[in-house]
Scaffold this motif. Structure first.
Motif, PDB file in Angstrom:
ATOM      1  N   ASN A 227      33.275  52.628  42.186  1.00  0.00           N
ATOM      2  CA  ASN A 227      33.909  52.155  43.418  1.00  0.00           C
ATOM      3  C   ASN A 227      33.449  50.754  43.821  1.00  0.00           C
ATOM      4  O   ASN A 227      33.686  50.316  44.948  1.00  0.00           O
ATOM      5  CB  ASN A 227      33.614  53.140  44.556  1.00  0.00           C
ATOM      6  CG  ASN A 227      32.115  53.241  44.855  1.00  0.00           C
ATOM      7  OD1 ASN A 227      31.292  52.883  44.017  1.00  0.00           O
ATOM      8  ND2 ASN A 227      31.783  53.716  46.038  1.00  0.00           N
ATOM      9  N   SER A 228      32.808  50.045  42.925  1.00  0.00           N
ATOM     10  CA  SER A 228      32.259  48.729  43.271  1.00  0.00           C
ATOM     11  C   SER A 228      33.365  47.699  43.477  1.00  0.00           C
ATOM     12  O   SER A 228      34.351  47.671  42.746  1.00  0.00           O
ATOM     13  CB  SER A 228      31.312  48.243  42.172  1.00  0.00           C
ATOM     14  OG  SER A 228      30.887  46.921  42.427  1.00  0.00           O
ATOM     15  N   ARG A 229      33.190  46.840  44.485  1.00  0.00           N
ATOM     16  CA  ARG A 229      34.170  45.778  44.728  1.00  0.00           C
ATOM     17  C   ARG A 229      34.004  44.619  43.733  1.00  0.00           C
ATOM     18  O   ARG A 229      34.765  43.667  43.752  1.00  0.00           O
ATOM     19  CB  ARG A 229      34.047  45.262  46.160  1.00  0.00           C
ATOM     20  CG  ARG A 229      32.676  44.735  46.544  1.00  0.00           C
ATOM     21  CD  ARG A 229      32.645  44.454  48.049  1.00  0.00           C
ATOM     22  NE  ARG A 229      31.335  44.056  48.534  1.00  0.00           N
ATOM     23  CZ  ARG A 229      30.915  42.796  48.576  1.00  0.00           C
ATOM     24  NH1 ARG A 229      31.703  41.833  48.155  1.00  0.00           N
ATOM     25  NH2 ARG A 229      29.718  42.520  49.054  1.00  0.00           N
ATOM     26  N   LEU A 230      32.976  44.709  42.859  1.00  0.00           N
ATOM     27  CA  LEU A 230      32.789  43.682  41.840  1.00  0.00           C
ATOM     28  C   LEU A 230      33.728  43.879  40.646  1.00  0.00           C
ATOM     29  O   LEU A 230      33.928  42.948  39.852  1.00  0.00           O
ATOM     30  CB  LEU A 230      31.341  43.690  41.331  1.00  0.00           C
ATOM     31  CG  LEU A 230      30.242  43.359  42.340  1.00  0.00           C
ATOM     32  CD1 LEU A 230      28.881  43.505  41.706  1.00  0.00           C
ATOM     33  CD2 LEU A 230      30.413  41.946  42.880  1.00  0.00           C
ATOM     34  N   ILE A 231      34.287  45.089  40.524  1.00  0.00           N
ATOM     35  CA  ILE A 231      35.149  45.396  39.383  1.00  0.00           C
ATOM     36  C   ILE A 231      36.372  44.468  39.395  1.00  0.00           C
ATOM     37  O   ILE A 231      37.033  44.295  40.417  1.00  0.00           O
ATOM     38  CB  ILE A 231      35.595  46.871  39.427  1.00  0.00           C
ATOM     39  CG1 ILE A 231      34.383  47.792  39.265  1.00  0.00           C
ATOM     40  CG2 ILE A 231      36.620  47.163  38.341  1.00  0.00           C
ATOM     41  CD1 ILE A 231      34.686  49.255  39.461  1.00  0.00           C
ATOM     42  N   GLU A 233      36.200  41.239  38.867  1.00  0.00           N
ATOM     43  CA  GLU A 233      35.772  39.851  39.070  1.00  0.00           C
ATOM     44  C   GLU A 233      35.292  39.257  37.742  1.00  0.00           C
ATOM     45  O   GLU A 233      34.709  39.956  36.899  1.00  0.00           O
ATOM     46  CB  GLU A 233      34.633  39.785  40.096  1.00  0.00           C
ATOM     47  CG  GLU A 233      35.038  40.146  41.512  1.00  0.00           C
ATOM     48  CD  GLU A 233      33.907  39.947  42.513  1.00  0.00           C
ATOM     49  OE1 GLU A 233      34.160  40.108  43.717  1.00  0.00           O
ATOM     50  OE2 GLU A 233      32.778  39.630  42.072  1.00  0.00           O
ATOM     51  N   SER A 238      31.602  35.870  40.041  1.00  0.00           N
ATOM     52  CA  SER A 238      31.454  37.109  40.790  1.00  0.00           C
ATOM     53  C   SER A 238      30.576  36.929  42.016  1.00  0.00           C
ATOM     54  O   SER A 238      29.928  35.891  42.203  1.00  0.00           O
ATOM     55  CB  SER A 238      30.841  38.193  39.889  1.00  0.00           C
ATOM     56  OG  SER A 238      29.517  37.816  39.514  1.00  0.00           O
ATOM     57  N   THR A 239      30.565  37.962  42.844  1.00  0.00           N
ATOM     58  CA  THR A 239      29.711  37.965  44.029  1.00  0.00           C
ATOM     59  C   THR A 239      28.249  37.839  43.637  1.00  0.00           C
ATOM     60  O   THR A 239      27.470  37.163  44.317  1.00  0.00           O
ATOM     61  CB  THR A 239      29.929  39.264  44.830  1.00  0.00           C
ATOM     62  OG1 THR A 239      31.317  39.401  45.144  1.00  0.00           O
ATOM     63  CG2 THR A 239      29.110  39.263  46.100  1.00  0.00           C
ATOM     64  N   THR A 286      24.415  45.498  48.890  1.00  0.00           N
ATOM     65  CA  THR A 286      25.790  45.406  48.403  1.00  0.00           C
ATOM     66  C   THR A 286      26.255  46.777  47.919  1.00  0.00           C
ATOM     67  O   THR A 286      25.584  47.422  47.115  1.00  0.00           O
ATOM     68  CB  THR A 286      25.879  44.388  47.249  1.00  0.00           C
ATOM     69  OG1 THR A 286      25.380  43.136  47.707  1.00  0.00           O
ATOM     70  CG2 THR A 286      27.313  44.217  46.793  1.00  0.00           C
ATOM     71  N   SER A 287      27.403  47.214  48.430  1.00  0.00           N
ATOM     72  CA  SER A 287      27.906  48.544  48.061  1.00  0.00           C
ATOM     73  C   SER A 287      28.532  48.516  46.687  1.00  0.00           C
ATOM     74  O   SER A 287      29.084  47.509  46.241  1.00  0.00           O
ATOM     75  CB  SER A 287      28.947  49.013  49.082  1.00  0.00           C
ATOM     76  OG  SER A 287      30.050  48.104  49.094  1.00  0.00           O
ATOM     77  N   GLY A 288      28.460  49.657  46.021  1.00  0.00           N
ATOM     78  CA  GLY A 288      29.110  49.794  44.731  1.00  0.00           C
ATOM     79  C   GLY A 288      28.268  49.374  43.543  1.00  0.00           C
ATOM     80  O   GLY A 288      28.743  49.387  42.413  1.00  0.00           O
TER      81      GLY A 288
END
Length: 489
Positions: A227-231, A233, A238-239, A286-288
């Protein structure tokens, strides 16, 4: 003193100064001297270039090819690997082992090649034993030089002098004629270095790049959750990158690769990242993503198929004076330059724009076979990573047999020295132990030009009368004191 004598002696002094300054390569200096000597009619063109066709140049070329075949086969690396395993020895016993191995090899190979071959494993052993490299490397160099006095092919100067003697009707030395005095010199030098010399060498502590990075940076594993928001990127955009991390490795399933500009973060990726302590605090919020476990560079970066290595930039490197980015180091060698060490200071920022200089040490990361490829590049010395190419040992044994046969034939007078070693070099190419292209790569043309050209300079000393002028002065000063003083003069 006549004008020709003054000119030749003046050129001799100039040559010594230029050789010592290293502002110009030795071959350029030699060619310049030949031009002056021919332009002033001290030498004819035939005399100036006679040395290039001499038998001692042929012998040198042959030895370069044979040495290259031994080096590529992995035989010398095998001895280097045995040296790495000797890290449990005491410092004095290690020095003894290094000097004997180097001297024995140098008796039959060019001493520069010998030193270059043993440099990486000796550095590796010194680091493992936490010894100052200067305490081991200088004895290595001394032994390599002293070993060259044991046989007539041990060093290029022996071959050049022997060729000069034969050319001028004084006879010539056989392969082992100088062995008695040579072995005395070697043993004396060995004892001196072990008993006295080691204590006089400076104790210069080496700054290891990997250790310096670990002191300032911390490397950890980051697991990308589904569920990471980095996926999705891009890795370099990336972040994590914006937070100050350097993403060094991506572990995806069974694969382990270095990311590039097209790499995208996927679910369940394991990222090996480098960042400061404060950045690790941020990433926890950082979430995920999940910090799996703290990891050290030496453990994670040197596992599997990805290796970390330190390489030394030599004067022959084609990228001296160019930046990593301008030279396209990554595209050319498929390796990432992680850091640059210069004069004891590690440059970890703006690496891509830093112009490389002679003596720089680069910390590089990449596939094991790419680092192996660097070891075959004469312009680069790998000083940290070392793996012998034992899979070519069969060719190495063939090369040793051919080499020993050449030594036996020349020492027994079956074949002249130049013919014996030219035949050996020819056989290494015919039996495909070394290719024609690789054979040429191992020939030091700069040294050949210098030796052949300075042989012509010797002719100029004789023709101009400079040799008689110098000899008469030496005789007048030392002759009355006896033969030993005359020899010393």
């Amino acid at each position: 003193m006549t004008a020709p004598i003054a000119l030749v002696l003046g050129l001799l002094v100039l040559a010594i100064f230029l050789f010592a300054s290293e502002k110009f390569s030795v071959d350029i200096i030699t060619i310049f001297l030949l031009i002056i000597l021919t332009a002033t009619c001290i030498l004819t063109p035939e005399e100036a270039f006679a040395g290039f066709g001499s038998d001692f140049v042929v012998t040198l070329v042959s030895i370069y090819i044979i040495s290259g075949a031994l080096q590529r086969s992995g035989v010398l690396d095998y001895f280097g690997a045995r040296l790495v395993k000797a890290s449990k020895l005491s410092a004095q016993r290690l020095t003894f082992y290094v000097m004997v191995l180097s001297g024995a090899t140098s008796a039959f190979m060019n001493n520069t090649t010998t030193t270059a071959v043993y440099l990486p494993p000796v550095l590796s052993v010194a680091r493992r034993m936490k010894l100052s490299p200067s305490k081991i490397l200088m004895p290595l160099a001394y032994a390599s030089i002293l070993g060259g006095t044991v046989t007539m092919i041990g060093t290029s100067t022996n071959i050049a002098v022997n060729g000069y003697l034969a050319k001028n009707g004084f006879g010539h030395f056989n392969l082992f004629d100088i062995f008695p005095i040579g072995i005395i010199l070697f043993i004396t030098g060995l004892i001196y270095v072990l008993v006295i010399g080691r204590k006089l060498l400076p104790d210069i502590k080496e700054d290891n790049i990997t250790e310096e990075i670990l002191l300032r940076k911390y490397v950890t594993e980051i697991h990308i959750l589904p569920n990471s928001r980095l996926i999705g990127e891009h890795v370099f955009d990336s972040t994590l990158s914006r937070m100050g991390f350097r993403i060094l490795n991506v572990i995806r399933g069974e694969s382990n690769f270095i990311p590039d500009s097209t790499s995208v973060i996927h679910p369940n990726d394991m990222l090996i990242v480098e960042g400061a302590i404060e950045h690790l605090v941020k990433v926890k919020e950082t979430s995920g993503i999940e910090i799996r476990a703290d990891a050290l560079v030496s453990k994670e970066m040197q596992s599997g198929n990805i290796k970390l290595a330190e390489i030394l930039v030599t004067g022959q490197s084609e990228f001296v004076g160019k930046s990593v980015k301008k030279f396209n180091f990554r595209q050319k060698y498929n390796l990432v330059v992680v850091a640059i060490n210069r004069a004891g200071q590690t440059l970890t920022e703006k690496i891509g724009s830093t112009e490389l200089q002679l003596g720089d040490i680069l910390l590089v990361q990449g596939l094991a076979d790419k680092i192996d490829y660097l070891q075959q590049n004469r312009s680069i010395i790998v000083i940290e990573d070392f793996r012998p190419e034992l899979y070519k040992m069969k060719k190495g044994i063939y090369t040793l047999i051919i080499f020993i046969a050449a030594v036996v034939c020349s020492s027994l007078g079956v074949l002249p020295l130049s013919v014996a070693f030219m035949s050996a070099a020819f056989l290494t190419i015919v039996f495909r132990i070394v290719s024609v292209t690789n054979a040429y790569e191992h020939i030091n043309f700069q040294l050949l030009i210098m030796i052949a050209g300075m042989s012509a300079f010797g002719t100029a000393l004789v023709k101009s009368g400079a040799s008689v002028y110098l000899a008469s002065h030496i005789t007048s000063v030392f002759g009355s004191l006896g033969n030993q003083w005359l020899l010393a003069g």
